[in-house]
Design a protein around this motif. Structure first.
Motif, PDB file in Angstrom:
ATOM      1  N   GLY A  15     -28.752-103.583 -27.914  1.00 50.14           N
ATOM      2  CA  GLY A  15     -27.528-102.944 -28.386  1.00 50.14           C
ATOM      3  C   GLY A  15     -26.303-103.242 -27.543  1.00 50.14           C
ATOM      4  O   GLY A  15     -26.396-103.706 -26.406  1.00 50.14           O
ATOM      5  N   SER A  16     -25.152-102.930 -28.103  1.00 51.30           N
ATOM      6  CA  SER A  16     -23.886-103.212 -27.423  1.00 51.30           C
ATOM      7  C   SER A  16     -23.462-102.127 -26.454  1.00 51.30           C
ATOM      8  O   SER A  16     -22.458-102.271 -25.759  1.00 51.30           O
ATOM      9  N   SER A  17     -24.195-101.030 -26.387  1.00 52.38           N
ATOM     10  CA  SER A  17     -23.911 -99.948 -25.433  1.00 52.38           C
ATOM     11  C   SER A  17     -22.488 -99.425 -25.580  1.00 52.38           C
ATOM     12  O   SER A  17     -21.818 -99.111 -24.599  1.00 52.38           O
ATOM     13  N   PHE A  18     -22.038 -99.307 -26.810  1.00 46.62           N
ATOM     14  CA  PHE A  18     -20.640 -98.949 -27.068  1.00 46.62           C
ATOM     15  C   PHE A  18     -20.262 -97.605 -26.450  1.00 46.62           C
ATOM     16  O   PHE A  18     -19.242 -97.479 -25.781  1.00 46.62           O
ATOM     17  N   ARG A  19     -21.098 -96.588 -26.647  1.00 43.94           N
ATOM     18  CA  ARG A  19     -20.745 -95.249 -26.159  1.00 43.94           C
ATOM     19  C   ARG A  19     -20.768 -95.166 -24.639  1.00 43.94           C
ATOM     20  O   ARG A  19     -20.037 -94.386 -24.035  1.00 43.94           O
ATOM     21  N   GLU A 182     -21.813 -89.381 -18.628  1.00 48.16           N
ATOM     22  CA  GLU A 182     -22.329 -88.140 -18.049  1.00 48.16           C
ATOM     23  C   GLU A 182     -23.855 -88.144 -17.996  1.00 48.16           C
ATOM     24  O   GLU A 182     -24.457 -87.614 -17.060  1.00 48.16           O
ATOM     25  N   ASP A 183     -24.494 -88.753 -19.000  1.00 48.26           N
ATOM     26  CA  ASP A 183     -25.952 -88.894 -18.982  1.00 48.26           C
ATOM     27  C   ASP A 183     -26.387 -89.740 -17.794  1.00 48.26           C
ATOM     28  O   ASP A 183     -27.375 -89.428 -17.114  1.00 48.26           O
ATOM     29  N   TYR A 184     -25.669 -90.814 -17.565  1.00 50.02           N
ATOM     30  CA  TYR A 184     -25.982 -91.713 -16.448  1.00 50.02           C
ATOM     31  C   TYR A 184     -25.895 -90.978 -15.123  1.00 50.02           C
ATOM     32  O   TYR A 184     -26.774 -91.103 -14.259  1.00 50.02           O
TER      33      TYR A 184
END
Length: 200
Positions: A15-19, A182-184
């Motif tokens: 995926g492009s990791s857009f978010r 924030e998840d990271y």
């Protein structure tokens, strides 16, 4: 390697990791790329691990290059959706059973993989406090069915039609994914206070 020889793994990293606003597989967690943590979790259980890439494929390949038993496969159709990566991965499977894990769920502990293998069903998923998570463990018997599905379909639709065996596990990590910055941050804090077995 503690796992059975006929067990393989697939990690979806196309995926492009857009978010997230960055290339997620390369994000450092505890000083290691996120994709490496995904590999480490299943490494003792799987004789072969297939990493499916698409966006920034060469960068992904450089991250896993040299890791024994890991193969990087390019999904040229990744922009059509995640199911195209599922199909690209399962088309390479030669084992009797396979795990499938999105690359943004990096903390699944090795014991979860071993626990799922103790259940004999076409599709087995871990559940934590009643919520189903990842990885999905499935029999190679359903691979032809997956490959027959159109690219616009989803693995969720396929496994629901087959039937799912949910297994309660004592690992919240099966639910922890990284979608936004924030998840990271939360995952990094969690890793900083735990001890993981390191391979690479």
């Amino acid at each position: 390697m503690a796992g059975e020889k006929s067990i393989e793994g697939i990690i979806l990293a196309a995926g492009s990791s857009f978010r997230a606003g960055t290339f997620k597989p390369g994000l450092l967690i505890g000083g290691k790329p996120m994709i490496a943590l995904c590999i480490e979790g299943m490494y003792d259980t799987c004789r072969r691990i297939i990493v499916v890439g698409g966006h920034e494929f060469e960068q992904l390949r450089s991250l896993v290059e040299g890791i024994d038993r890991v193969e990087c496969v390019e999904n040229v159709s990744y922009q059509k959706g995640m199911f195209t990566s599922v199909k690209a991965g399962v088309s390479c499977v030669r084992g009797e059973r396979c795990f499938l894990l999105p690359a943004d769920i990096p903390l699944v502990p090795p014991r979860v993989y071993q626990q799922l293998l103790t259940f004999d069903a076409d599709v087995v998923v871990p559940s934590f406090q009643g919520r189903n998570g990842h990885p999905v463990c499935f029999s190679s018997a359903i691979i032809p069915r997956i490959l027959r599905e159109p690219d616009e379909s989803s693995l969720r639709d396929v496994v629901k039609s087959v039937g799912i065996r949910a297994v309660e596990v004592d690992a919240e990590e099966v639910l922890i994914d990284i979608d936004i910055p924030e998840d990271y941050d939360r995952v990094c804090q969690r890793v900083a206070t735990t001890t993981r077995k390191l391979y690479f």
